[in-house]
Design an enzyme around this catalytic site. Structure first.
Site, PDB file in Angstrom:
ATOM      1  N   ASP A  17       0.827  -1.212   0.000  1.00 20.98           N
ATOM      2  CA  ASP A  17       0.000   0.000   0.000  1.00 20.98           C
ATOM      3  C   ASP A  17       0.862   1.264   0.000  1.00 20.98           C
ATOM      4  O   ASP A  17       1.953   1.283   0.573  1.00 20.98           O
ATOM      5  CB  ASP A  17      -0.913  -0.012   1.243  1.00 20.98           C
ATOM      6  CG  ASP A  17      -2.078   0.955   1.086  1.00 20.98           C
ATOM      7  OD1 ASP A  17      -2.384   1.360  -0.050  1.00 20.98           O
ATOM      8  OD2 ASP A  17      -2.690   1.298   2.116  1.00 20.98           O
ATOM      9  N   HIS A  34       2.681   3.255  -8.946  1.00 21.73           N
ATOM     10  CA  HIS A  34       2.462   1.833  -9.225  1.00 21.73           C
ATOM     11  C   HIS A  34       3.638   1.266 -10.012  1.00 21.73           C
ATOM     12  O   HIS A  34       4.097   0.152  -9.776  1.00 21.73           O
ATOM     13  CB  HIS A  34       1.161   1.636 -10.014  1.00 21.73           C
ATOM     14  CG  HIS A  34      -0.067   2.077  -9.260  1.00 21.73           C
ATOM     15  ND1 HIS A  34      -0.315   1.689  -7.966  1.00 21.73           N
ATOM     16  CD2 HIS A  34      -1.112   2.864  -9.623  1.00 21.73           C
ATOM     17  CE1 HIS A  34      -1.476   2.222  -7.569  1.00 21.73           C
ATOM     18  NE2 HIS A  34      -1.961   2.952  -8.551  1.00 21.73           N
ATOM     19  N   LEU A 128      10.014 -21.271  -4.725  1.00 19.64           N
ATOM     20  CA  LEU A 128       9.135 -20.306  -4.059  1.00 19.64           C
ATOM     21  C   LEU A 128       7.852 -20.156  -4.882  1.00 19.64           C
ATOM     22  O   LEU A 128       7.909 -20.124  -6.108  1.00 19.64           O
ATOM     23  CB  LEU A 128       9.855 -18.958  -3.976  1.00 19.64           C
ATOM     24  CG  LEU A 128       9.103 -17.780  -3.363  1.00 19.64           C
ATOM     25  CD1 LEU A 128      10.093 -16.888  -2.612  1.00 19.64           C
ATOM     26  CD2 LEU A 128       8.394 -16.929  -4.388  1.00 19.64           C
TER      27      LEU A 128
HETATM   28  C1  IPE Z   1      -5.516  -2.668  -0.388  1.00 17.07           C
HETATM   29  O1  IPE Z   1      -5.146  -1.349  -0.519  1.00 17.07           O
HETATM   30  C2  IPE Z   1      -5.508  -3.335  -1.718  1.00 17.07           C
HETATM   31  C3  IPE Z   1      -4.193  -3.541  -2.321  1.00 17.07           C
HETATM   32  C4  IPE Z   1      -3.049  -3.279  -1.767  1.00 17.07           C
HETATM   33  C5  IPE Z   1      -4.218  -4.118  -3.631  1.00 17.07           C
HETATM   34  P1  IPE Z   1      -6.220  -0.185  -0.697  1.00 17.07           P
HETATM   35  O2  IPE Z   1      -5.463   1.074  -0.781  1.00 17.07           O
HETATM   36  O3  IPE Z   1      -7.146  -0.512  -1.805  1.00 17.07           O
HETATM   37  O4  IPE Z   1      -7.034  -0.287   0.666  1.00 17.07           O
HETATM   38  P2  IPE Z   1      -7.829   0.810   1.469  1.00 17.07           P
HETATM   39  O5  IPE Z   1      -8.813   1.426   0.524  1.00 17.07           O
HETATM   40  O6  IPE Z   1      -6.835   1.797   1.961  1.00 17.07           O
HETATM   41  O7  IPE Z   1      -8.476   0.071   2.593  1.00 17.07           O
HETATM   42  C1  IPE Z   2      -1.469   0.185  -3.402  1.00 23.98           C
HETATM   43  O1  IPE Z   2      -1.214   1.549  -3.434  1.00 23.98           O
HETATM   44  C2  IPE Z   2      -1.615  -0.428  -4.752  1.00 23.98           C
HETATM   45  C3  IPE Z   2      -3.006  -0.745  -5.134  1.00 23.98           C
HETATM   46  C4  IPE Z   2      -4.059  -0.685  -4.377  1.00 23.98           C
HETATM   47  C5  IPE Z   2      -3.191  -1.194  -6.504  1.00 23.98           C
HETATM   48  P1  IPE Z   2      -2.406   2.604  -3.485  1.00 23.98           P
HETATM   49  O2  IPE Z   2      -2.729   2.887  -4.904  1.00 23.98           O
HETATM   50  O3  IPE Z   2      -3.546   2.145  -2.645  1.00 23.98           O
HETATM   51  O4  IPE Z   2      -1.719   3.867  -2.849  1.00 23.98           O
HETATM   52  P2  IPE Z   2      -2.363   4.872  -1.810  1.00 23.98           P
HETATM   53  O5  IPE Z   2      -2.822   4.033  -0.629  1.00 23.98           O
HETATM   54  O6  IPE Z   2      -3.517   5.526  -2.494  1.00 23.98           O
HETATM   55  O7  IPE Z   2      -1.274   5.794  -1.460  1.00 23.98           O
HETATM   56 MG    MG Z   3      -4.031   2.415  -0.688  1.00 20.60          MG
END
Ligand code: IPE
Ligand code: IPE
Ligand code: MG
Length: 239
Positions: A17, A34, A128
């Site tokens: 995240d 990303h 793995l």
């Molecule tokens: C969780 O992250 C999903 C992934 C890492 C793919 P999100 O950014 O979507 O989760 P929330 O919205 O903060 O709970």
């Molecule tokens: C996690 O990073 C990746 C995915 C959910 C695909 P985010 O895109 O949720 O990044 P933040 O949480 O908005 O910073």
């Molecule tokens: Mg996020």
């Protein structure tokens, strides 16, 4: 090299995240975060291969992430396709078995093709298992498992009395995998966000404030070191 044989988790799961915030902090589009996040995946894989973690499961796209702007979703799918297309040879070389969990049939056809190609090309590898959770939601997974079990009951192939924890585990997308021992979430958020709700029952958790693109090999090694000091009791008293 297996430097942590004693207290090494067999299965590490990661909620990757913070990509968006990482990019936004720099005034860049979220997709840049990303893109950068793919390097952190590589760092984790290298650490896991080095110490001998058997399963690495990465939350890459949730069933709720479709709520994001179309341009971000499309960009993520494109990055995923690119990643899969470019990494097969390396996975083969490193003994990585590639797998994916989630409602894969809901992903774009071109992504599905790449996924199946990567899974087929690496199916015999043993070092793995790398699993990407894609269009994954734990509640969807439980719904799908319950439907499969109910079908068996309706067909008269399953006695409801024989439904137990093992059968439910074996009906989830993660069938055959041990439950995660260690869950890591980056970006300092203290939540599970619909990830592996059943499987994480007794996982040890580590929340790391760093945003995912800043996560390096040493961060994973540190989390493994920290895991060594955990006392897992599974509801019992300390021996
Ligand atoms: C969780 O992250 C999903 C992934 C890492 C793919 P999100 O950014 O979507 O989760 P929330 O919205 O903060 O709970
Ligand atoms: C996690 O990073 C990746 C995915 C959910 C695909 P985010 O895109 O949720 O990044 P933040 O949480 O908005 O910073
Ligand atoms: Mg996020």
């Amino acid at each position: 090299m297996r430097s942590l044989p004693q207290d090494l988790p067999r299965h590490v799961a990661i909620i990757m995240d913070g990509n968006g915030r990482w990019a936004q902090k720099r005034g860049w589009p979220r997709l840049k975060g990303h893109e950068q996040g793919a390097h952190s995946v590589q760092e984790c894989l290298n650490a896991c291969l080095e110490v001998g973690v058997e399963y690495l499961t990465l939350y890459a796209f949730s069933s709720e992430n479709w709520k994001r702007p179309v341009i971000e979703v499309k960009g993520l799918m494109f990055l995923l396709e690119q990643y899969l297309g470019s990494k097969i040879e390396e996975m083969k070389k490193n003994g990585i078995r590639f797998s994916a969990i989630g409602r894969l049939e809901g992903l774009p056809k071109s992504v599905q093709e790449r996924l199946h190609k990567a899974m087929a090309a690496t199916a015999d590898n043993k070092q793995l298992t790398l699993t990407l959770a894609l269009n994954y939601g734990s509640r969807h997974e439980i719904v799908d498992a319950l439907k499969a079990i109910a079908d068996q009951v309706v067909l008269g192939k399953l006695d409801p009395d024989s439904i137990n924890e093992e059968l439910i585990s074996a009906s989830l997308y993660t069938a055959g995998m041990p439950d995660p021992d260690l869950l890591i979430r980056t970006s300092g958020e203290y939540r599970i966000s619909n990830f592996l709700l059943w499987q994480l029952s007794y996982a040890e958790m580590t929340i790391i404030p760093k945003l995912w693109p800043d996560f390096k090999k040493q961060d994973l090694l540190d989390a493994l070191e920290n895991y060594k000091n955990r006392k897992r009791r599974f509801g019992a008293v300390n021996a």
